[in-house]
Scaffold this motif. Sequence first.
Motif, mmCIF file in Angstrom:
data_model
loop_
_atom_site.group_PDB
_atom_site.id
_atom_site.type_symbol
_atom_site.label_atom_id
_atom_site.label_comp_id
_atom_site.label_asym_id
_atom_site.label_seq_id
_atom_site.Cartn_x
_atom_site.Cartn_y
_atom_site.Cartn_z
ATOM 1 N N SER A 164 9.969 6.889 6.342
ATOM 2 C CA SER A 164 10.184 7.540 7.784
ATOM 3 C C SER A 164 11.025 6.584 8.758
ATOM 4 N N ASP A 165 11.327 5.629 8.406
ATOM 5 C CA ASP A 165 11.869 4.448 9.247
ATOM 6 C C ASP A 165 13.352 5.023 9.647
ATOM 7 N N LYS A 223 7.377 -5.575 5.939
ATOM 8 C CA LYS A 223 5.917 -5.262 6.061
ATOM 9 C C LYS A 223 4.872 -5.936 5.326
ATOM 10 N N THR A 247 1.056 -1.232 0.146
ATOM 11 C CA THR A 247 -0.239 0.053 0.035
ATOM 12 C C THR A 247 0.737 1.233 0.015
ATOM 13 N N ALA A 248 0.278 2.417 -0.181
ATOM 14 C CA ALA A 248 1.066 3.614 -0.182
ATOM 15 C C ALA A 248 1.483 4.027 1.149
ATOM 16 N N ARG A 249 0.827 3.523 2.166
ATOM 17 C CA ARG A 249 1.227 3.614 3.657
ATOM 18 C C ARG A 249 2.360 2.716 3.889
ATOM 19 N N ASP A 250 2.373 1.377 3.388
ATOM 20 C CA ASP A 250 3.627 0.819 3.782
ATOM 21 C C ASP A 250 4.825 1.574 3.137
ATOM 22 N N GLU A 251 4.686 2.184 2.037
ATOM 23 C CA GLU A 251 5.838 2.614 1.234
ATOM 24 C C GLU A 251 6.291 3.843 2.174
ATOM 25 N N LEU A 252 5.159 4.703 2.548
ATOM 26 C CA LEU A 252 5.721 5.974 3.078
ATOM 27 C C LEU A 252 5.899 5.899 4.448
ATOM 28 N N THR A 253 5.546 4.934 5.409
ATOM 29 C CA THR A 253 6.200 4.451 6.545
ATOM 30 C C THR A 253 7.289 3.923 6.516
ATOM 31 N N SER A 254 7.757 3.316 5.503
ATOM 32 C CA SER A 254 9.184 2.762 5.423
ATOM 33 C C SER A 254 10.208 3.756 5.245
#
Length: 95
Positions: A14-15, A32, A5-12
């Motif tokens: 910010s890691d 993830k 998902t877009a969230r998977d990519e975005l939160t990655s």
Amino acid sequence: MRLATARDELTSLSDVRVRQNPAYISVVLLSKIITRLGTVEEIDPEVVGGLYAVDLAFLQKFYEKINVDGTPIASTTCPNCQHEFDVDMGSRLGG
């Protein structure tokens, strides 16, 4: 592996490990979205980072195949007879 998902990519992105080393994004992202890896019950960046390079490369290519190309069908060649054929690598993607 499930679809990203877009969230998977975005939160990655910010890691903290990715901010320190951008090459680490594939390890975090794969951790993830991999839903099952043999008998390993919990997939985390340490598990993915501990894979052999050839296994990580396979998972990265599979990620690209299903998320960019939109199909789990991969062409391959038999190492013994050199017969070329297609393999469905996961018809239950996205679930």
